[in-house]
Structure formats: C-alpha cells, structure tokens
Motif scaffolding. Structure first.
Motif, PDB file in Angstrom:
ATOM      1  N   HIS A  12       0.894  -1.256  -0.074  1.00  0.00           N
ATOM      2  CA  HIS A  12      -0.237  -0.012  -0.021  1.00  0.00           C
ATOM      3  C   HIS A  12       0.920   1.138   0.064  1.00  0.00           C
ATOM      4  O   HIS A  12       0.779   2.187  -1.016  1.00  0.00           O
ATOM      5  CB  HIS A  12      -0.933  -0.085   1.110  1.00  0.00           C
ATOM      6  N   ARG A  13       2.092   1.277   0.897  1.00  0.00           N
ATOM      7  CA  ARG A  13       2.916   2.598   0.933  1.00  0.00           C
ATOM      8  C   ARG A  13       3.548   2.635  -0.197  1.00  0.00           C
ATOM      9  O   ARG A  13       4.022   4.025  -0.381  1.00  0.00           O
ATOM     10  CB  ARG A  13       3.462   2.522   2.256  1.00  0.00           C
ATOM     11  N   LYS A  14       3.848   1.810  -0.884  1.00  0.00           N
ATOM     12  CA  LYS A  14       4.541   1.824  -1.973  1.00  0.00           C
ATOM     13  C   LYS A  14       3.559   2.196  -3.239  1.00  0.00           C
ATOM     14  O   LYS A  14       4.139   2.304  -4.564  1.00  0.00           O
ATOM     15  CB  LYS A  14       5.224   0.708  -2.594  1.00  0.00           C
ATOM     16  N   GLY A  15       2.400   2.325  -3.253  1.00  0.00           N
ATOM     17  CA  GLY A  15       1.609   2.975  -4.205  1.00  0.00           C
ATOM     18  C   GLY A  15       1.235   1.802  -5.186  1.00  0.00           C
ATOM     19  O   GLY A  15       0.644   2.039  -6.157  1.00  0.00           O
ATOM     20  N   ARG A  16       1.095   0.324  -4.863  1.00  0.00           N
ATOM     21  CA  ARG A  16       0.981  -0.670  -5.644  1.00  0.00           C
ATOM     22  C   ARG A  16      -0.474  -1.242  -5.377  1.00  0.00           C
ATOM     23  O   ARG A  16      -0.891  -2.310  -6.003  1.00  0.00           O
ATOM     24  CB  ARG A  16       1.814  -1.749  -5.524  1.00  0.00           C
ATOM     25  N   GLN A  17      -1.300  -0.672  -4.489  1.00  0.00           N
ATOM     26  CA  GLN A  17      -2.398  -1.146  -4.156  1.00  0.00           C
ATOM     27  C   GLN A  17      -3.413  -1.345  -5.435  1.00  0.00           C
ATOM     28  O   GLN A  17      -4.204  -2.367  -5.506  1.00  0.00           O
ATOM     29  CB  GLN A  17      -3.155  -0.356  -3.224  1.00  0.00           C
ATOM     30  N   ASP A  18      -3.431  -0.372  -6.444  1.00  0.00           N
ATOM     31  CA  ASP A  18      -4.122  -0.662  -7.644  1.00  0.00           C
ATOM     32  C   ASP A  18      -3.713  -1.886  -8.547  1.00  0.00           C
ATOM     33  O   ASP A  18      -4.655  -2.553  -8.727  1.00  0.00           O
ATOM     34  CB  ASP A  18      -4.020   0.564  -8.446  1.00  0.00           C
ATOM     35  N   LYS A  19      -2.487  -1.959  -8.717  1.00  0.00           N
ATOM     36  CA  LYS A  19      -1.984  -3.345  -9.283  1.00  0.00           C
ATOM     37  C   LYS A  19      -2.341  -4.613  -8.608  1.00  0.00           C
ATOM     38  O   LYS A  19      -2.909  -5.311  -8.861  1.00  0.00           O
ATOM     39  CB  LYS A  19      -0.561  -3.076  -9.468  1.00  0.00           C
ATOM     40  N   ALA A  20      -2.331  -4.586  -7.156  1.00  0.00           N
ATOM     41  CA  ALA A  20      -2.489  -5.567  -6.562  1.00  0.00           C
ATOM     42  C   ALA A  20      -4.213  -5.993  -6.311  1.00  0.00           C
ATOM     43  O   ALA A  20      -4.297  -7.291  -6.338  1.00  0.00           O
ATOM     44  CB  ALA A  20      -2.237  -5.119  -4.900  1.00  0.00           C
ATOM     45  N   ARG A  21      -4.872  -4.903  -6.412  1.00  0.00           N
ATOM     46  CA  ARG A  21      -6.295  -5.301  -6.417  1.00  0.00           C
ATOM     47  C   ARG A  21      -6.701  -5.830  -7.819  1.00  0.00           C
ATOM     48  O   ARG A  21      -7.611  -6.670  -8.026  1.00  0.00           O
ATOM     49  CB  ARG A  21      -7.184  -4.066  -6.366  1.00  0.00           C
ATOM     50  N   ALA A  22      -6.186  -5.350  -8.926  1.00  0.00           N
ATOM     51  CA  ALA A  22      -6.375  -5.997 -10.337  1.00  0.00           C
ATOM     52  C   ALA A  22      -5.804  -7.290 -10.310  1.00  0.00           C
ATOM     53  O   ALA A  22      -6.513  -8.388 -11.016  1.00  0.00           O
ATOM     54  CB  ALA A  22      -5.727  -5.309 -11.470  1.00  0.00           C
ATOM     55  N   LYS A  23      -4.960  -7.694  -9.719  1.00  0.00           N
ATOM     56  CA  LYS A  23      -4.149  -8.947  -9.704  1.00  0.00           C
ATOM     57  C   LYS A  23      -5.136  -9.894  -8.661  1.00  0.00           C
ATOM     58  O   LYS A  23      -5.234 -11.034  -8.960  1.00  0.00           O
ATOM     59  CB  LYS A  23      -2.888  -9.181  -8.864  1.00  0.00           C
ATOM     60  N   LEU A  24      -5.781  -9.284  -7.635  1.00  0.00           N
ATOM     61  CA  LEU A  24      -6.568 -10.205  -6.970  1.00  0.00           C
ATOM     62  C   LEU A  24      -7.860 -10.416  -7.523  1.00  0.00           C
ATOM     63  O   LEU A  24      -8.269 -11.497  -7.388  1.00  0.00           O
ATOM     64  CB  LEU A  24      -7.088  -9.237  -5.543  1.00  0.00           C
ATOM     65  N   PHE A  25      -8.400  -9.655  -8.198  1.00  0.00           N
ATOM     66  CA  PHE A  25      -9.605  -9.838  -9.116  1.00  0.00           C
ATOM     67  C   PHE A  25      -9.350 -11.053 -10.226  1.00  0.00           C
ATOM     68  O   PHE A  25     -10.250 -11.672 -10.449  1.00  0.00           O
ATOM     69  CB  PHE A  25     -10.179  -8.602 -10.012  1.00  0.00           C
ATOM     70  N   SER A  26      -8.033 -10.641 -10.766  1.00  0.00           N
ATOM     71  CA  SER A  26      -7.761 -11.859 -11.760  1.00  0.00           C
ATOM     72  C   SER A  26      -7.618 -13.129 -11.088  1.00  0.00           C
ATOM     73  O   SER A  26      -8.078 -14.210 -11.499  1.00  0.00           O
ATOM     74  CB  SER A  26      -6.585 -11.505 -12.472  1.00  0.00           C
ATOM     75  N   LYS A  27      -7.269 -13.376  -9.809  1.00  0.00           N
ATOM     76  CA  LYS A  27      -7.159 -14.502  -9.053  1.00  0.00           C
ATOM     77  C   LYS A  27      -8.290 -15.291  -8.780  1.00  0.00           C
ATOM     78  O   LYS A  27      -8.764 -16.273  -8.662  1.00  0.00           O
ATOM     79  CB  LYS A  27      -6.124 -14.551  -8.046  1.00  0.00           C
TER      80      LYS A  27
END
Length: 254
Positions: A12-27
């Motif tokens: 989150h602090r590195k600003g990767r939350q959007d990418k992580a969320r897209a990855k989560l939806f894909s999984k």
C-alpha cells in the motif's frame, strides 16, 4: 499472520494497491472458473465454487465479473489446470510456500525457480518448509462488525480456535482474523456470516508456527522476492514466516 499483513501495508505504502487489486480480481476470477469447471456452475451444489464466489463478493468484485467467470468454466475451451505447491527459502532463512494454479507445469516451475534465484532465494524440496506452517482455515471480517470481545465470543461458539486483530491503514479498515481447523472452515464461516454478514474472505491458508525477524538489506531483498512471486500469473498465493518492524517497514516503503 504477520508476514502477510506487513506485506500488504508495504504494498500500500509503495502505491501498488491498484495493481494488487487488479491481480486479486484476476486470481478470484480464475478460482471461480476452475471451481465451475471442476464441480459445476451451481454454488449450492459446488462447495468450492460457493467459497470462491463468497470471497469475490467479499472483495467487492462486480456481479457481472463473477457470472462471466462461472460461464467461462462451462465453456469447452477452458484449459485443464493443475494445482501445485512450491517451497523455498528467502533471505535470513525465511520460509516461503507458493501455491500455483497453472495449465503449464513446466512454465510455472521455471518462473517460480527464476523468481527465487534472481531475488536472493532458493527452491527447496516439497516438505522442506511446510513443516514450519500449519494449514488452517482463515476467515476475515472488517473491524466494524463488532468489538474484540463480541467477535471472540461468537467465534468460539462457532467452533473457531483463535482470533486476532490486524490494524488497517489510512485507506483500508483493519480486520478481525479468525482461525479454525481446516476441515471446519465451511461450518465456522457459515455460522459467523449468519451473525455478522458477508466475510471479506474465507480460505485454507498456511499459518507460520513462528516468525523470523528480518531487517536491513535482507528485508529489502525479501520484499523483492515476494513481489516477484506474487506478480507471476500462475501464482495464487504466497505465504512466508517473516516479521518486519514498523520502522523497517516505513524505510522499505519510502
């Protein structure tokens, strides 16, 4: 699970939350498709699909995405998926368990091995790490469902074994984390959802028995290894037995 909560906060602090969320939806979509293909499209008759759909709803996945993933599992062009577990070690002797769902075993193994070798880790034999973890059921609810005492009482009544709380960050609420025996997950989850509503997630996870403190360069390298593994398309979950102090976490995120 300290390793996972620390990892989520660093992301989150590195600003990767959007990418992580897209990855989560894909999984989540992938798991729904696999469950639909293996056990049929009716969640009431397919426990794995019912759990996958509940997890997707808990993460606010749109209904259309869920229905599309179910239908995809019924199509004739869906590849056969294999579920594989890899084990290995990262910096400071941290143990990692990597779960993958793949239609190509050779590609998955090569990608995971490469991620380990390029980021200060090495693959181990099956069983070389998992003995340091317990496979248990994990159910997550937002902290807003009730205070610690009320949730603990309800969890014990439902048959759970342990309850912890994890702090959130400026954008995300903290969570009650409830653990139970893996074979009791469905029963405990249903009882708690009757009491508190939809859970954010309910899964079988690998919970570390002990945590290894990591700091400095080794912590930075470990984060790169975690990131590399989680970015792989075939990888579903990564579990690790590390702990990083809040001060060290702030340095890593800067």
């Amino acid at each position: 699970m300290a390793g996972h909560s620390k990892w989520a906060n660093i992301q989150h602090r590195k600003g990767r939350q959007d990418k992580a969320r897209a990855k989560l939806f894909s999984k989540l979509s992938k798991e729904i498709t696999i469950a639909s293909k293996m056990g049929g499209p009716d969640p009431d008759m397919n426990p794995r699909l019912r759990l996958a759909v509940a997890n997707a709803k808990g993460q606010s996945m749109p209904k259309d995405n869920i229905e599309r993933a179910i239908k995809k599992g019924q199509g004739g062009d869906v590849e056969e998926y294999f579920e594989i577990r890899y084990e290995g070690f990262g910096p400071a002797g941290v143990g990692l368990i990597v779960e993958a769902s793949t239609d190509n075993k050779n590609r998955a193994a090569s990608d995971v091995r490469s991620a380990f070798s390029k980021n200060g880790g090495n693959m181990g034999e099956t069983g070389s790490v998992s003995f340091m973890f317990d496979q248990v059921g994990e159910i997550r609810f937002p902290l807003s469902i009730g205070d610690e005492e009320a949730v603990l009482e309800a969890a014990i009544e439902a048959g759970a074994e342990d309850v912890t709380q994890e702090e959130g960050n400026e954008d995300e609420e903290g969570e009650h984390v409830i653990y139970c025996a893996r074979e009791d997950l469905a029963e405990v989850s249903e009882a708690l959802q009757t009491r508190f509503g939809e859970a954010k997630s309910a899964n079988i996870i690998w919970r570390p028995q002990n945590l290894i403190e990591v700091d400095g360069d080794k912590a930075a390298t470990l984060m790169k290894l975690m990131e590399a593994l989680e970015d792989l398309d075939d990888v579903s979950n990564v579990y690790a037995n590390f702990d990083i102090s809040d001060d060290e976490m702030s340095k890593l995120a800067s």
